[in-house]
Design an enzyme around this catalytic site. Structure first.
Site, PDB file in Angstrom:
ATOM      1  N   HIS A   1      12.658  13.539  29.692  1.00 26.03           N
ATOM      2  CA  HIS A   1      13.429  14.122  28.585  1.00 26.03           C
ATOM      3  C   HIS A   1      14.682  13.298  28.333  1.00 26.03           C
ATOM      4  CE1 HIS A   1      10.920  17.524  29.796  1.00 26.03           C
ATOM      5  NE2 HIS A   1      11.094  18.012  28.588  1.00 26.03           N
TER       6      HIS A   1
ATOM      7  N   GLU B   1       6.117  20.286  16.734  1.00 31.22           N
ATOM      8  CA  GLU B   1       5.860  21.357  17.689  1.00 31.22           C
ATOM      9  C   GLU B   1       7.006  22.368  17.670  1.00 31.22           C
ATOM     10  OE1 GLU B   1       5.340  19.150  21.326  1.00 31.22           O
ATOM     11  OE2 GLU B   1       3.675  18.027  20.430  1.00 31.22           O
TER      12      GLU B   1
ATOM     13  N   GLU C   1       1.312  15.229  19.915  1.00 29.64           N
ATOM     14  CA  GLU C   1       2.160  14.272  19.187  1.00 29.64           C
ATOM     15  C   GLU C   1       1.323  13.392  18.258  1.00 29.64           C
ATOM     16  OE1 GLU C   1       2.476  15.064  22.382  1.00 29.64           O
ATOM     17  OE2 GLU C   1       4.363  16.139  22.146  1.00 29.64           O
TER      18      GLU C   1
ATOM     19  N   LEU D   1       0.115  21.484  19.657  1.00 32.00           N
ATOM     20  CA  LEU D   1       0.891  20.746  20.658  1.00 32.00           C
ATOM     21  C   LEU D   1       0.235  19.379  20.875  1.00 32.00           C
ATOM     22  CD1 LEU D   1       2.241  22.253  23.989  1.00 32.00           C
ATOM     23  CD2 LEU D   1       1.993  19.822  23.522  1.00 32.00           C
TER      24      LEU D   1
ATOM     25  N   ASP E   1      10.380  11.059  24.413  1.00 30.36           N
ATOM     26  CA  ASP E   1       9.546  10.614  25.536  1.00 30.36           C
ATOM     27  C   ASP E   1       8.056  10.882  25.262  1.00 30.36           C
ATOM     28  OD1 ASP E   1      11.902  10.856  28.014  1.00 30.36           O
ATOM     29  OD2 ASP E   1      12.162  11.945  26.156  1.00 30.36           O
ATOM     30  N   PHE E   2       7.790  11.986  24.583  1.00 27.00           N
ATOM     31  CA  PHE E   2       6.391  12.394  24.395  1.00 27.00           C
ATOM     32  C   PHE E   2       5.703  11.643  23.256  1.00 27.00           C
ATOM     33  CE2 PHE E   2       8.531  16.281  26.136  1.00 27.00           C
ATOM     34  CZ  PHE E   2       8.111  16.051  27.441  1.00 27.00           C
TER      35      PHE E   2
ATOM     36  N   GLN F   1       9.218  16.464  19.806  1.00 25.58           N
ATOM     37  CA  GLN F   1      10.186  17.383  20.438  1.00 25.58           C
ATOM     38  C   GLN F   1      11.204  16.633  21.308  1.00 25.58           C
ATOM     39  OE1 GLN F   1       8.734  20.811  23.019  1.00 25.58           O
ATOM     40  NE2 GLN F   1       9.011  21.713  20.993  1.00 25.58           N
TER      41      GLN F   1
END
Ligand SMILES: Cc1ncc(C[n+]2csc(CCOP(=O)(O)OP(=O)(O)O)c2C)c(N)n1
Length: 777
Positions: free
Chosen positions: A577, A479, A510, A508, A535-536, A532
């Site tokens: 984050h 991303e 994952e 966008l 966490d995601f 990015q």
């Protein structure tokens, strides 16, 4: 587009009308009028559909004129597609037609034999019979026609069959070996496709991506394969198949969106067979037809009778032409009905009675969950008998021949060996280097810290740059990585000038980032994906744990991809984050994990990760990115790669072993320095890799120091630290003079506010106090 001879053939006008009524009903009248006049249809349509009305903008900054023009062009394009498919239909040779018919016959013969295996008890494992587990395709054999005009064979197109698509697989490689492969998959015997490790079919050499149980996942692999085909400029096409139930899965939507946005050469096929496992269509979706899903992604779609092989062959041939011409993906919906249970065991529930394997459809009896009205309708549309009647051929001999072929292969499967039990332990990774021994003090530590040196962030960038420069197969995907931006930390920005076309923005998603990397790696590329913020990665979890991690074990292919994971807290960035997600993957066999703590290691481990044949998660700590205390002078030339799985002894000592990784290595070093002032010699071991873990280095240090403290930033419970403690107590207990201490963060989410995060994280003071207590033990 002019009305050609083909278009004048009988039945075309009716089909054209039906097509328009289905997809573009308001264009039906003018299009038919133009058809009947025999004029140029595009022009007539444009004139008829364009309105001179002065309408203001429809959407901010978009005029009504533009919108209407787009809509008109869409209809014109759809009509072109229709007539192109008619031309393809017209061009089908009698050999191709016979192949489709015989292919469907072979598919049914094979399905029948699988059913017999399930009910017959012919294959025995010890004292019991083994039925295997498999999926039926009765009523959907016309799927054989889908690959008819694809490029079949090695280095051709790639299809991703769904669980009941053995017909499509047979078409890609119509040989006795494929028949045996399908039978062997169900029965779990040694040999292709998976040596008993999974029950799904596949033959990647011949363009058949092995199927997976998680139904949405292969769509993203197909997106990645399509991405590779586009980057390689090969004009190959990747084809995804899914059931209508599977269209509810996010991964499928993400895959279409990713391919549509970049016009990747892909085809998405939905087989609407009226029922998912037991859920009927109206409870699955409110769409009119599943082809409508394409509207949301700006790609064309058609709905076709899934029992008509010629229509299917033409639709796929047309979609493949579009894909090869750079026009992007197409959605093809095939409507048919599953005339059997979801799998063998479900036949009885679906039909109310367990049917015998047979050439004709079984009776639906009361108590079955199949819809009786639908079943009655579709029972008159058996694709084999209908097509045989259309071609006016007698198929009895072909049925017998198919049965004989299948029987020969079934016998071979009955006689085949079971896989060696030891195979269960093998194949998690393509390549596992023998565990290296512990490095002596100082070795592998890299240059000393120097304020004039490069930051950790620059080192990661240099590592990525080295990989892009060294290998044209490498590309970066994630991303906001490309364009003029260069990722959320601007880490990649210095590389955009030289490698802009190989640093590619993902959508966008994952799941897409990971799935595309997997597919591209399978298709010969060396992707470096980026999440990015780690966490995601939860949104792409399935792709990592069920797809990337299992491919080599299941069917032996390498997945040489790197996934960069900016990671960790210490920056007051809150619960989304800051996390340490490494333990999520530490316990997933099939994923390697590296955790560099210095700029030198970051660059050198990037080289090793990119060269590695397996998926490597590359954790880069965000708090280290610009930490001035750990800068190092790096040479212009790429460093020697560090073998994955080799720890570094950052500080030698004999009184206490401090074991850590990532940012907490530096905390450990600071604590060790404080202890040294009191004459306590603490050793600090930087793991650098979590999978494979440098067990010899850990055990050697535990034996040498007799006291061990493991420190990490991750929450304590179920952490890597707890796992390492278990290894030490199991294998080095006799050397220990004190219990092993594990220090991690609180078992809470990562809080945002500075005082809360400070409370959450293990502090230097806490670690020092714990160390002194251990030494007093
Ligand atoms: C992600 C996922 N969830 C659940 C399942 C269990 N499952 C296997 S097949 C199936 C139904 C699939 O329906 P559909 O996609 O319409 O294909 P069909 O079986 O009708 O051909 C389900 C729920 C699965 N395999 N994968």
């Amino acid at each position: 587009m002019t009305i050609t001879e083909t278009a004048r053939r009988s039945g075309v006008r009716e089909r054209f009308s039906a097509f328009l009524a289905e997809r573009h009903p308001f264009a039906l009248k003018p299009a038919l009028a133009a058809f009947d006049r025999g004029t140029e249809i595009d022009q007539a349509l444009r004139e008829a559909l364009t309105t001179g009305l002065a309408i203001p903008e429809t959407t901010p900054a978009v005029s009504a004129g533009e919108r209407l023009q787009q809509a008109v062009e869409e209809v014109v394009e759809a009509c072109r597609g229709f007539f192109r498919r008619e031309e393809i239909l017209d061009s089908l040779t009698s050999d191709e037609k016979i192949e489709m018919l015989r292919g469907m016959i072979l598919t049914r013969a094979l399905d029948n034999r699988l059913k017999q295996f399930f009910t017959g008890g012919e294959v025995r494992w010890g004292n019991t019979s083994f039925q295997g587990k498999g999926f039926r395709s009765l009523g959907q054999e016309a799927i054989y026609a889908a690959p008819m005009r694809l490029r079949r064979g090695p280095n051709g197109d790639v299809i991703s069959p769904m669980i009941r698509d053995l017909g499509a697989a047979l078409c890609m490689h119509n040989t006795p070996e494929t028949v045996r492969m399908v039978l062997s998959a169900q029965m779990g015997k040694a040999g292709p496709p998976m040596n008993g490790k999974d029950l799904h079919i596949g033959d990647f050499q011949n363009g058949i991506l092995p199927a997976m149980a998680p139904l949405g996942s292969p769509a993203l692999t197909i997106a990645g394969i399509a991405m590779a085909f586009k980057l390689q400029n090969t004009q190959r096409v990747a084809v995804s198949f899914i059931g209508e139930g599977g269209t509810s899965l996010g991964e499928w939507h993400e895959a279409i969106n990713a391919c549509a946005a970049r016009k990747l050469p892909a085809i998405f096929c939905v087989q609407n067979n009226q029922t998912a496992l037991a859920t009927p269509v109206p409870e699955q979706s409110a769409v009119r037809v599943f082809a409508d899903k394409a509207i949301g992604y700006g790609i064309p779609a058609i709905t076709i009778d899934g029992t008509e092989p010629e229509q299917i062959a033409a639709a796929f041939a047309w979609a493949a032409e579009r894909a090869r011409a750079g026009a992007g993906p197409t959605l093809i919906e095939l409507v048919a009905m599953r005339m059997c249970g979801h799998a063998h065991h479900d036949d009885m529930l679906y039909l109310g009675k367990d049917p015998q394997a047979s050439w004709s459809y079984p009776q639906l009896t009361e108590g079955g969950y199949a819809d009786p009205t639908l079943y009655e309708f579709w029972s008159h549309k058996d694709p084999i008998t209908t097509y045989a009647a259309k071609l006016e051929v007698d198929i009895e001999r072909w049925k017998r021949e198919a049965e004989e072929l299948v029987e020969r292969e079934a016998r071979a499967v009955i006689d085949a060996q079971w896989p060696e039990p030891s195979a269960a332990r093998e194949g998690v990774f393509t390549d596992v280097a023998p565990p290296p021994s512990a490095a002596p003090a100082g070795e592998g530590a890299g240059p000393t810290f120097d304020p004039k040196g490069k930051t950790f962030l620059e080192a990661v960038m240099l590592g990525v740059g080295d990989a892009l420069r060294n290998d044209p197969r490498t590309f970066v995907y994630g991303e906001d990585v490309g364009g003029k931006y260069g990722n959320a930390f601007l880490l990649l920005r210095p590389l955009l000038g030289e490698f802009g076309d190989r640093i590619i923005n993902s959508i966008l998603s994952e799941g897409t980032t990971i799935g595309v990397c997997i597919g591209a790696a399978l298709a010969g590329m060396r992707p470096i994906g980026e999440i990015q913020f780690n966490d995601f990665v939860a949104t792409g979890f399935n792709q990592l744990v069920n797809n990337a991690a299992k491919i080599h074990y299941r069917w032996g292919a390498s997945v040489p991809m790197v996934l960069r994971m900016p990671w960790g807290g210490l920056r007051h960035a809150g619960p989304y984050h800051s996390q340490n997600t490494e333990a999520w993957f530490y316990r997933t066999p099939g994923l390697k994990i590296v955790v560099p703590s210095t700029p030198h290691d970051a660059r050198a481990l990037m080289a090793s990760a990119v060269a590695d044949p397996d998926p490597v998660l590359y954790y880069e700590h965000i708090a280290l990115y610009r930490d001035p205390r750990i800068k190092q002078l790096l040479s212009d030339a790429p460093p020697e790669p560090i073998p994955i799985g080799k720890a570094a002894l950052r500080r030698a000592g004999k009184d206490l072993a401090i074991i850590s990784y990532g940012a907490y290595v530096h905390v450990g070093m600071r604590v060790a320095e404080k202890l040294a002032k009191d004459g306590i010699e603490a050793a600090v071991l930087d793991l650098r890799s979590l999978v494979p873990l440098d067990r010899p280095a850990i055990l050697a240090l535990a034996q040498q120091c007799n006291r061990v403290m493991i420190i990490h930033e991750d929450t304590r419970t179920g952490s890597v630290g707890e796992s390492i403690a278990a290894i030490i107590q199991e294998e080095a207990f006799d050397w220990l003079d004190a219990p092993i201490r594990i220090i991690g963060a609180l078992d809470t989410p990562v809080p945002y506010s500075p005082p809360l995060e400070e409370e959450f994280l293990p502090s230097e003071d806490e670690i020092e106090a714990a160390a002194r207590e251990l030494l007093r033990y």
